[in-house]
Design a protein around this motif. Structure first.
Motif, short mmCIF file in Angstrom:
data_model
loop_
_atom_site.label_atom_id
_atom_site.label_comp_id
_atom_site.label_asym_id
_atom_site.label_seq_id
_atom_site.Cartn_x
_atom_site.Cartn_y
_atom_site.Cartn_z
N GLY A 33 -16.24 9.05 -6.40
CA GLY A 33 -15.11 9.82 -7.02
C GLY A 33 -14.40 9.71 -5.65
O GLY A 33 -13.47 10.71 -5.40
N ALA A 34 -15.07 8.45 -4.90
CA ALA A 34 -13.78 8.66 -3.47
C ALA A 34 -13.26 7.25 -3.21
O ALA A 34 -14.59 6.06 -3.19
N ALA A 35 -12.49 7.16 -2.67
CA ALA A 35 -12.05 5.44 -1.96
C ALA A 35 -11.37 5.49 -0.92
O ALA A 35 -10.68 6.68 -0.27
N THR A 36 -11.12 4.51 0.14
CA THR A 36 -10.79 4.42 1.34
C THR A 36 -9.91 3.13 0.92
O THR A 36 -10.20 2.43 1.00
N ILE A 37 -8.29 3.45 0.98
CA ILE A 37 -7.29 1.37 1.37
C ILE A 37 -6.84 1.79 1.80
O ILE A 37 -5.41 3.21 2.42
N SER A 38 -6.06 0.65 2.24
CA SER A 38 -5.65 0.28 3.84
C SER A 38 -4.00 -0.46 3.68
O SER A 38 -4.76 -1.01 2.68
N MET A 39 -2.85 -0.04 3.48
CA MET A 39 -2.00 -1.37 4.16
C MET A 39 -1.62 -1.35 5.33
O MET A 39 -1.50 -0.87 6.19
N PRO A 40 -1.31 -2.37 5.99
CA PRO A 40 -0.45 -3.35 6.87
C PRO A 40 0.61 -2.47 7.29
O PRO A 40 1.83 -2.70 6.13
N TRP A 41 1.40 -2.25 8.16
CA TRP A 41 2.65 -1.67 8.95
C TRP A 41 4.14 -3.29 8.28
O TRP A 41 2.94 -4.26 8.85
N ALA A 42 4.65 -3.30 7.76
CA ALA A 42 5.45 -4.70 7.54
C ALA A 42 7.04 -4.59 7.34
O ALA A 42 7.79 -3.33 7.42
N GLU A 43 7.75 -5.10 8.65
CA GLU A 43 9.26 -5.49 8.51
C GLU A 43 9.70 -4.77 7.18
O GLU A 43 10.60 -4.10 7.25
N HIS A 44 9.32 -5.43 5.86
CA HIS A 44 10.47 -5.65 5.08
C HIS A 44 9.76 -3.85 4.24
O HIS A 44 11.18 -3.81 3.02
N LEU A 45 8.43 -2.98 4.46
CA LEU A 45 8.88 -2.08 4.04
C LEU A 45 9.73 -0.58 4.59
O LEU A 45 9.13 0.45 4.37
N VAL A 46 10.30 -1.35 5.63
CA VAL A 46 10.99 0.54 6.36
C VAL A 46 12.26 0.65 5.57
O VAL A 46 12.83 0.17 5.15
N GLY A 47 11.68 2.03 5.61
CA GLY A 47 12.86 2.83 5.00
C GLY A 47 13.92 3.67 5.64
O GLY A 47 15.01 3.36 5.94
N ASP A 48 13.52 3.18 7.10
CA ASP A 48 14.80 3.92 7.70
C ASP A 48 14.82 3.26 9.05
O ASP A 48 14.02 2.61 10.34
N PRO A 49 16.07 1.63 9.05
CA PRO A 49 16.08 1.01 10.35
C PRO A 49 16.63 1.59 11.44
O PRO A 49 16.02 1.05 12.24
N ARG A 50 16.79 3.06 11.55
CA ARG A 50 16.80 3.31 13.14
C ARG A 50 15.59 3.38 13.55
O ARG A 50 15.22 3.29 15.04
N SER A 51 14.04 3.81 13.16
CA SER A 51 13.18 4.31 13.51
C SER A 51 12.00 3.24 13.28
O SER A 51 10.72 3.41 13.85
N GLY A 52 12.38 2.46 12.14
CA GLY A 52 11.15 1.53 12.01
C GLY A 52 10.03 2.05 10.69
O GLY A 52 9.09 1.11 10.65
N VAL A 53 9.91 3.21 10.72
CA VAL A 53 9.05 3.90 9.44
C VAL A 53 9.88 3.51 8.27
O VAL A 53 10.36 3.08 7.70
N VAL A 54 7.92 3.43 8.04
CA VAL A 54 8.09 2.84 5.90
C VAL A 54 8.54 3.81 5.20
O VAL A 54 8.84 4.10 6.07
#
Lengths: 140, 166
Positions: A33-54
């Motif tokens: 009943g537990a899971a750990t899933i991760s993913m890398p940061w990527a330029e095209h997933l940025v939501g705020d161009p000022r800070s580069g935050v996804v």
């Protein structure tokens, strides 16, 4: 079946999901009943161009996938699951360039509904990026 | 002050280019393929179907995270659009996608709750957001998404946002 076998099967399962594959998700761990899933940061997933935050939506997709995986990994063996409701609290912005890891735990399950909690972390594991609580369907 | 005699094409071009600057300034929206349709100040978010949006290949169904992301996007853009409308109409700001500093700062999501009502079909989805309350610091937004029929909702969501300061 060993834990690594289970994680490998879960990775194949994730890779069969086009959106999870598009985001580069990786199954790091799977338990009862537990899971750990991760993913890398990527330029095209940025939501705020000022800070580069996804974008928050990326965190939502990761949390949703991880919560679903935690339900599927429950020892009672659900056949399939779908999200009924998911609430996400954004505590802080994920750091630019860092991997995001979601950890989900299915803390209660009935014949028809699974209840899940999750957190999302970047490399600063002491300060969660986001927290989620959700209810999922259970198809037996 | 509103100029009643301002040429129509100038009004439309100002609003359309500001909206396009707001949307194209966010890489994730381009990657997802999210577009916005405008009627006066009313916005409709459009998510054209794409194979990479699938979460369940057997049904097939759109990923729940995609639905959440689409709703959150519709809420953020609606909020930013509503907040910049007065400045845009008066000519105080001229957003340009090529100049990051000309774009308004986007609201930050505090929390977002999605209510999944139907599984997402492999077709286009639409969403409209309504700013329920917008104060100086905090805003509350409600969003609805649908596919073929406006009355048969795919999902609805409510979220709280921190408004950019200064």
């Amino acid at each position: 079946m060993s834990q690594t076998d289970q994680t490998r099967i879960a990775q194949q399962f994730i890779e069969a999901i086009p959106h999870a594959r598009a985001l580069g998700m990786r199954v790091d761990d799977l338990g009862e009943g537990a899971a750990t899933i991760s993913m890398p940061w990527a330029e095209h997933l940025v939501g705020d161009p000022r800070s580069g935050v996804v974008h928050g939506g990326v965190v939502s997709a990761l949390m949703d996938t991880c919560c679903g995986a935690a339900v599927m990994a429950h020892p009672s063996g659900p056949g399939s699951t779908a999200t009924i409701d998911l609430r996400i609290d954004y505590m802080r912005s994920a750091n630019k360039g860092q991997r995001i890891t979601a950890k989900a735990h299915c803390y209660h399950i009935t014949r028809t509904v699974a209840f899940v909690r999750a957190v999302a972390l970047d490399e600063d594991e002491e300060n969660p990026v986001a927290a989620a609580t959700g209810a999922f369907t259970v198809e037996r | 002050m509103m100029d009643r005699r301002e040429p129509l094409d100038q009004i439309k071009s100002r609003r359309d280019s500001a909206l396009s600057a707001l949307v194209s300034g966010v890489p994730y929206l381009t990657w997802m393929g999210i577009r916005f349709d405008r009627r006066g100040d009313e916005l409709t978010a459009i998510l054209p179907y794409d194979e990479k949006l699938i979460g369940n290949p057997l049904l097939p169904a759109i990923h729940g995270g995609v639905t959440a992301a689409f709703l959150e996007t519709a809420a953020i853009i609606e909020l930013a659009w509503t907040a910049m409308w007065e400045d845009l109409e008066s000519g105080r700001i001229v957003p340009d996608a090529a100049v990051t500093d000309s774009l308004p700062r986007l609201p930050k999501t505090i929390d977002f709750t999605v209510d999944y009502l139907r599984s997402g079909l492999p077709r286009d989805a639409y969403a409209r957001a309504r700013v329920v309350r917008s104060g100086r610091r905090y805003a509350s937004v409600q969003v609805e998404a649908w596919q073929d029929n406006r009355a048969r909702l795919l999902a609805q969501a409510t979220g709280h946002f921190l408004m950019p300061q200064g």
